[in-house]
Design an enzyme around this catalytic site. Structure first.
Site, short mmCIF file in Angstrom:
data_model
loop_
_atom_site.label_atom_id
_atom_site.label_comp_id
_atom_site.label_asym_id
_atom_site.label_seq_id
_atom_site.Cartn_x
_atom_site.Cartn_y
_atom_site.Cartn_z
N LYS A 17 -80.94 17.25 -9.85
CA LYS A 17 -81.45 16.20 -8.95
C LYS A 17 -80.90 14.83 -9.36
O LYS A 17 -80.42 14.07 -8.53
CB LYS A 17 -82.99 16.17 -8.97
N ARG A 91 -94.67 15.91 -6.85
CA ARG A 91 -94.59 17.11 -7.67
C ARG A 91 -95.84 17.96 -7.54
O ARG A 91 -95.93 19.01 -8.18
CB ARG A 91 -94.47 16.68 -9.12
N ARG A 130 -77.93 19.26 -22.00
CA ARG A 130 -77.82 17.91 -21.43
C ARG A 130 -77.80 16.85 -22.54
O ARG A 130 -78.54 16.92 -23.51
CB ARG A 130 -79.00 17.64 -20.50
N ARG A 162 -82.85 14.38 -24.72
CA ARG A 162 -84.23 14.02 -24.40
C ARG A 162 -85.19 14.86 -25.23
O ARG A 162 -84.93 16.05 -25.45
CB ARG A 162 -84.49 14.29 -22.91
N ARG A 173 -92.07 23.43 -18.72
CA ARG A 173 -91.76 22.64 -17.52
C ARG A 173 -91.45 23.56 -16.34
O ARG A 173 -91.84 23.28 -15.20
CB ARG A 173 -90.58 21.70 -17.80
P1 AP5 Z 1 -79.81 16.76 -14.14
O1 AP5 Z 1 -79.11 16.19 -12.96
O2 AP5 Z 1 -80.11 15.85 -15.29
O3 AP5 Z 1 -81.11 17.60 -13.68
P2 AP5 Z 1 -82.49 17.14 -13.06
O4 AP5 Z 1 -82.79 18.05 -11.91
O5 AP5 Z 1 -82.50 15.67 -12.79
O6 AP5 Z 1 -83.44 17.54 -14.27
P3 AP5 Z 1 -84.59 16.79 -15.05
O7 AP5 Z 1 -84.83 17.61 -16.30
O8 AP5 Z 1 -84.32 15.32 -15.27
O9 AP5 Z 1 -85.77 16.94 -14.09
P4 AP5 Z 1 -87.23 17.01 -14.36
O10 AP5 Z 1 -87.73 17.05 -13.00
O11 AP5 Z 1 -87.74 18.08 -15.25
O12 AP5 Z 1 -87.50 15.69 -15.28
P5 AP5 Z 1 -88.16 14.30 -14.99
O13 AP5 Z 1 -87.45 13.29 -15.77
O14 AP5 Z 1 -88.37 14.09 -13.52
O15 AP5 Z 1 -78.90 17.99 -14.66
C1 AP5 Z 1 -79.30 18.76 -15.80
C2 AP5 Z 1 -78.03 19.11 -16.62
O16 AP5 Z 1 -77.20 20.00 -15.86
C3 AP5 Z 1 -77.14 17.88 -16.98
O17 AP5 Z 1 -76.62 18.06 -18.26
C4 AP5 Z 1 -76.02 17.92 -15.90
O18 AP5 Z 1 -74.81 17.40 -16.40
C5 AP5 Z 1 -75.90 19.43 -15.62
N1 AP5 Z 1 -75.57 19.71 -14.23
C6 AP5 Z 1 -76.04 19.05 -13.11
N2 AP5 Z 1 -75.55 19.63 -11.99
C7 AP5 Z 1 -74.76 20.67 -12.42
C8 AP5 Z 1 -73.99 21.66 -11.71
N3 AP5 Z 1 -73.91 21.68 -10.36
N4 AP5 Z 1 -73.33 22.60 -12.47
C9 AP5 Z 1 -73.41 22.58 -13.84
N5 AP5 Z 1 -74.12 21.67 -14.54
C10 AP5 Z 1 -74.79 20.73 -13.84
O19 AP5 Z 1 -89.65 14.51 -15.57
C11 AP5 Z 1 -89.91 14.55 -16.96
C12 AP5 Z 1 -91.40 14.60 -17.21
O20 AP5 Z 1 -92.03 13.40 -16.69
C13 AP5 Z 1 -92.15 15.75 -16.53
O21 AP5 Z 1 -92.10 16.95 -17.30
C14 AP5 Z 1 -93.58 15.17 -16.43
O22 AP5 Z 1 -94.26 15.24 -17.67
C15 AP5 Z 1 -93.31 13.71 -16.11
N6 AP5 Z 1 -93.26 13.45 -14.65
C16 AP5 Z 1 -92.18 13.00 -13.94
N7 AP5 Z 1 -92.48 12.89 -12.63
C17 AP5 Z 1 -93.78 13.27 -12.51
C18 AP5 Z 1 -94.66 13.39 -11.40
N8 AP5 Z 1 -94.27 13.10 -10.15
N9 AP5 Z 1 -95.92 13.83 -11.63
C19 AP5 Z 1 -96.34 14.12 -12.88
N10 AP5 Z 1 -95.55 14.03 -13.97
C20 AP5 Z 1 -94.29 13.62 -13.79
#
Ligand code: AP5
Length: 221
Positions: A17, A91, A130, A162, A173
């Site tokens: 994402k 979410r 990552r 991270r 997660r």
């Molecule tokens: P990347 O693009 O970084 O993936 P992402 O989908 O953004 O993954 P995240 O881990 O950041 O999402 P998340 O939803 O768990 O975390 P968030 O920060 O929102 O890609 C991942 C890796 O793959 C990278 O190394 C990239 O290079 C590689 N890649 C990408 N595309 C590729 C492809 N096509 N092919 C191969 N490799 C590829 O949330 C973190 C925490 O915050 C949560 O656990 C929760 O505690 C809290 N939180 C956040 N939002 C909320 C909410 N709305 N409600 C409650 N808690 C929340």
């Protein structure tokens, strides 16, 4: 209806994402509102919200709805009044309903919800590999390595992992995603807003199909 784009990127942790959002944000100039980034900023500044959110984030659980909803709606009001790109919100059904209510109140509407679809089997490898810099540039040790190991290509800052990208936290997660967030796929599908994109292909191909799913014209070369 005002001519504005109000987009949501939906998908499991590690689906890509953030990777796709960076391209969309650069191409469309949309304000990018990522709750994970916003919460990490609060945590780094040790604000009351950041302190409360820290334990949830470290263990892979969701931060309580009331905290995240207030944070995100304030950001939309401040930065997203002419369109936005949401990553990591909503979410839970409660977050989705709160967003709907706030948009309705402002006579606005969602344009589309893009699901970046990736099977669980590959997500662990993506997340554990990552690396990123403090400026938010994201790499992968195998799929998208920087030119020089451990150093950001863009700004020369050191790359780090991270703290919630450890395998045991990632498994939690993923469990939380399926329990709390996956039901939103049906919620938005029923309203005709959902666009599915196969996130298993290389990032550039995923982006091309995302643009196609949103009926965006080819970017200028
Ligand atoms: P990347 O693009 O970084 O993936 P992402 O989908 O953004 O993954 P995240 O881990 O950041 O999402 P998340 O939803 O768990 O975390 P968030 O920060 O929102 O890609 C991942 C890796 O793959 C990278 O190394 C990239 O290079 C590689 N890649 C990408 N595309 C590729 C492809 N096509 N092919 C191969 N490799 C590829 O949330 C973190 C925490 O915050 C949560 O656990 C929760 O505690 C809290 N939180 C956040 N939002 C909320 C909410 N709305 N409600 C409650 N808690 C929340």
């Amino acid at each position: 209806m005002i001519n504005e784009l109000n987009l949501i990127l939906l998908g499991p942790p590690g689906a890509g994402k953030g990777t796709q959002a960076a391209r969309l944000r650069d191409d469309l100039g949309l304000p990018y509102l990522a709750t994970g980034d916003l919460l990490r900023q609060h945590r780094a500044r040790a604000t009351p919200l950041g302190v409360e959110a820290a334990a949830y984030m470290a263990s892979g659980r969701l931060v309580p709805d009331e905290l995240v909803i207030a944070l995100l709606l304030a950001e939309i009001e401040e930065r997203g009044e002419r369109g936005f790109l949401l990553d990591g919100f909503p979410r839970t059904p409660g977050q989705a309903e709160a967003l709907d209510a706030a948009l309705r109140e402002a006579s606005r509407a969602l344009s589309a919800v893009v699901l970046v679809d990736v099977p669980d089997g590959v997500l662990l490898e993506r997340i554990v590999g990552r690396r990123q810099c403090a400026g938010g540039h994201v790499y992968h040790v195998s799929f998208d390595p920087p030119a020089s190991a451990g150093v950001c290509d863009v700004d020369g800052m050191p790359l780090f992992q991270r703290d919630d990208d450890r395998a045991e936290v990632v498994r939690e997660r993923l469990r939380v995603y399926h329990e709390a967030t996956a039901p939103l796929v049906g919620y938005y599908e029923a309203r005709g807003l959902l666009r599915r994109v196969d996130g298993l292909r290389p990032a550039g191909e995923v982006y091309a199909s995302l643009r196609e799913a949103l009926a965006l014209p080819e970017p200028a070369l």
